[in-house]
Design a protein around this motif. Structure first.
Motif, PDB file in Angstrom:
ATOM      1  N   ALA A  35       0.836  -1.205   0.000  1.00  0.00           N
ATOM      2  CA  ALA A  35       0.000   0.000   0.000  1.00  0.00           C
ATOM      3  C   ALA A  35       0.871   1.255   0.000  1.00  0.00           C
ATOM      4  O   ALA A  35       0.578   2.228  -0.718  1.00  0.00           O
ATOM      5  CB  ALA A  35      -0.933  -0.009   1.208  1.00  0.00           C
ATOM      6  N   ILE A  36       1.946   1.240   0.791  1.00  0.00           N
ATOM      7  CA  ILE A  36       2.856   2.390   0.829  1.00  0.00           C
ATOM      8  C   ILE A  36       3.462   2.616  -0.556  1.00  0.00           C
ATOM      9  O   ILE A  36       3.514   3.746  -1.057  1.00  0.00           O
ATOM     10  CB  ILE A  36       3.955   2.189   1.894  1.00  0.00           C
ATOM     11  CG1 ILE A  36       3.352   2.268   3.302  1.00  0.00           C
ATOM     12  CG2 ILE A  36       5.076   3.212   1.735  1.00  0.00           C
ATOM     13  CD1 ILE A  36       4.311   1.861   4.423  1.00  0.00           C
ATOM     14  N   ALA A  37       3.914   1.540  -1.193  1.00  0.00           N
ATOM     15  CA  ALA A  37       4.523   1.651  -2.522  1.00  0.00           C
ATOM     16  C   ALA A  37       3.514   2.167  -3.548  1.00  0.00           C
ATOM     17  O   ALA A  37       3.856   2.987  -4.408  1.00  0.00           O
ATOM     18  CB  ALA A  37       5.087   0.289  -2.951  1.00  0.00           C
ATOM     19  N   ALA A  38       2.279   1.708  -3.446  1.00  0.00           N
ATOM     20  CA  ALA A  38       1.246   2.173  -4.378  1.00  0.00           C
ATOM     21  C   ALA A  38       0.992   3.662  -4.185  1.00  0.00           C
ATOM     22  O   ALA A  38       0.868   4.414  -5.167  1.00  0.00           O
ATOM     23  CB  ALA A  38      -0.043   1.376  -4.184  1.00  0.00           C
ATOM     24  N   ASP A  39       0.928   4.107  -2.941  1.00  0.00           N
ATOM     25  CA  ASP A  39       0.726   5.535  -2.660  1.00  0.00           C
ATOM     26  C   ASP A  39       1.920   6.363  -3.142  1.00  0.00           C
ATOM     27  O   ASP A  39       1.748   7.472  -3.653  1.00  0.00           O
ATOM     28  CB  ASP A  39       0.484   5.765  -1.167  1.00  0.00           C
ATOM     29  CG  ASP A  39      -0.887   5.274  -0.721  1.00  0.00           C
ATOM     30  OD1 ASP A  39      -1.752   5.033  -1.590  1.00  0.00           O
ATOM     31  OD2 ASP A  39      -1.083   5.123   0.505  1.00  0.00           O
ATOM     32  N   TYR A  40       3.135   5.811  -2.988  1.00  0.00           N
ATOM     33  CA  TYR A  40       4.324   6.531  -3.468  1.00  0.00           C
ATOM     34  C   TYR A  40       4.280   6.645  -4.992  1.00  0.00           C
ATOM     35  O   TYR A  40       4.547   7.707  -5.554  1.00  0.00           O
ATOM     36  CB  TYR A  40       5.601   5.814  -3.013  1.00  0.00           C
ATOM     37  CG  TYR A  40       6.858   6.551  -3.411  1.00  0.00           C
ATOM     38  CD1 TYR A  40       7.256   7.697  -2.731  1.00  0.00           C
ATOM     39  CD2 TYR A  40       7.632   6.115  -4.473  1.00  0.00           C
ATOM     40  CE1 TYR A  40       8.392   8.393  -3.100  1.00  0.00           C
ATOM     41  CE2 TYR A  40       8.777   6.796  -4.853  1.00  0.00           C
ATOM     42  CZ  TYR A  40       9.156   7.939  -4.160  1.00  0.00           C
ATOM     43  OH  TYR A  40      10.283   8.625  -4.535  1.00  0.00           O
ATOM     44  N   SER A  41       3.920   5.550  -5.648  1.00  0.00           N
ATOM     45  CA  SER A  41       3.827   5.571  -7.110  1.00  0.00           C
ATOM     46  C   SER A  41       2.738   6.525  -7.588  1.00  0.00           C
ATOM     47  O   SER A  41       2.832   7.088  -8.674  1.00  0.00           O
ATOM     48  CB  SER A  41       3.534   4.162  -7.649  1.00  0.00           C
ATOM     49  OG  SER A  41       4.624   3.314  -7.362  1.00  0.00           O
ATOM     50  N   ALA A  42       1.712   6.711  -6.765  1.00  0.00           N
ATOM     51  CA  ALA A  42       0.621   7.621  -7.117  1.00  0.00           C
ATOM     52  C   ALA A  42       1.003   9.081  -6.893  1.00  0.00           C
ATOM     53  O   ALA A  42       0.229   9.975  -7.223  1.00  0.00           O
ATOM     54  CB  ALA A  42      -0.630   7.280  -6.322  1.00  0.00           C
ATOM     55  N   GLY A  43       2.194   9.324  -6.292  1.00  0.00           N
ATOM     56  CA  GLY A  43       2.668  10.689  -6.170  1.00  0.00           C
ATOM     57  C   GLY A  43       2.857  11.214  -4.759  1.00  0.00           C
ATOM     58  O   GLY A  43       3.310  12.339  -4.587  1.00  0.00           O
ATOM     59  N   MET A  44       2.502  10.434  -3.736  1.00  0.00           N
ATOM     60  CA  MET A  44       2.709  10.922  -2.372  1.00  0.00           C
ATOM     61  C   MET A  44       4.203  10.998  -2.062  1.00  0.00           C
ATOM     62  O   MET A  44       4.989  10.163  -2.533  1.00  0.00           O
ATOM     63  CB  MET A  44       2.018  10.009  -1.346  1.00  0.00           C
ATOM     64  CG  MET A  44       0.512  10.145  -1.318  1.00  0.00           C
ATOM     65  SD  MET A  44      -0.263   9.079  -0.067  1.00  0.00           S
ATOM     66  CE  MET A  44       0.120   9.967   1.428  1.00  0.00           C
ATOM     67  N   SER A  45       4.590  11.984  -1.281  1.00  0.00           N
ATOM     68  CA  SER A  45       5.995  12.115  -0.888  1.00  0.00           C
ATOM     69  C   SER A  45       6.272  11.197   0.295  1.00  0.00           C
ATOM     70  O   SER A  45       5.351  10.718   0.967  1.00  0.00           O
ATOM     71  CB  SER A  45       6.291  13.565  -0.489  1.00  0.00           C
ATOM     72  OG  SER A  45       5.629  13.877   0.732  1.00  0.00           O
ATOM     73  N   THR A  46       7.554  10.952   0.556  1.00  0.00           N
ATOM     74  CA  THR A  46       7.911  10.123   1.714  1.00  0.00           C
ATOM     75  C   THR A  46       7.471  10.791   3.014  1.00  0.00           C
ATOM     76  O   THR A  46       7.087  10.106   3.957  1.00  0.00           O
ATOM     77  CB  THR A  46       9.429   9.842   1.741  1.00  0.00           C
ATOM     78  OG1 THR A  46      10.135  11.070   1.739  1.00  0.00           O
ATOM     79  CG2 THR A  46       9.841   8.979   0.566  1.00  0.00           C
ATOM     80  N   THR A  47       7.492  12.110   3.053  1.00  0.00           N
ATOM     81  CA  THR A  47       7.029  12.837   4.237  1.00  0.00           C
ATOM     82  C   THR A  47       5.539  12.617   4.445  1.00  0.00           C
ATOM     83  O   THR A  47       5.085  12.336   5.557  1.00  0.00           O
ATOM     84  CB  THR A  47       7.337  14.343   4.110  1.00  0.00           C
ATOM     85  OG1 THR A  47       8.728  14.501   3.868  1.00  0.00           O
ATOM     86  CG2 THR A  47       6.951  15.090   5.366  1.00  0.00           C
TER      87      THR A  47
END
Length: 161
Positions: free
Chosen positions: A113-125
């Motif tokens: 889920a974290i990886a999907a959100d990162y791929s969708a554009g969310m920043s690590t912060t």
């Protein structure tokens, strides 16, 4: 130098010092010479250093009264603890393995889920805030799973500004 009292040695006649071991058992320590000490577990001394294992009936490792101690074979002692752990719901065999596997699966599902959100554009912060983790742990976790992280210059969507 401190060493364990051997079974073929007599117990020293002097009064011992009492210490609590890291495992919670009482250790007796006798001074036998300049910078020389011998130690033994109190429950083994109370039971005359038997060949078998000494079990504390009430589970209190510091209660070394003779009526609280019983000598068992290694196999019987292990079986007794398995029985007690099962009765207390703490059996650590296959149930523990299933619990570990379930935790690992949940952890991987969370990272998916974290990886999907990162791929969708969310920043690590943003991910750190959303998942209750430090952003540096998010970065390390994504890199460990083969992701190439965006640089600040690339912005949220991985496109240079």
């Amino acid at each position: 130098m401190i060493r364990t009292l051997r079974n073929d040695e007599p117990v020293p006649a002097s009064a011992p010092s009492r210490y609590l071991s890291d495992a919670g058992y009482v250790r007796l320590r006798w001074w036998v010479g300049p910078d020389r000490y011998v130690e033994a577990y109190e429950h083994r001394i109370v039971m005359d250093r038997p060949a078998g294992e000494v079990h504390h009936r009430n589970g209190d490792k510091t209660d070394n009264r003779p009526d609280n101690l019983v000598v068992l074979s290694k196999e019987d002692h292990a079986a007794l603890h398995v029985q007690q752990n099962r009765a207390a719901g703490k059996y650590r065999g296959k149930a523990r393995d299933r619990e570990r596997a379930a935790r690992a699966a949940a952890r991987e599902q969370r990272w998916t889920a974290i990886a999907a959100d990162y791929s969708a554009g969310m920043s690590t912060t943003d991910l750190g805030s959303a998942y209750g983790l430090d952003c540096s742990n998010i970065s390390r976790g994504l890199r460990a799973r083969g992701y190439t992280l965006r640089t600040p210059a690339e912005g949220r969507w991985g496109v240079a500004s």
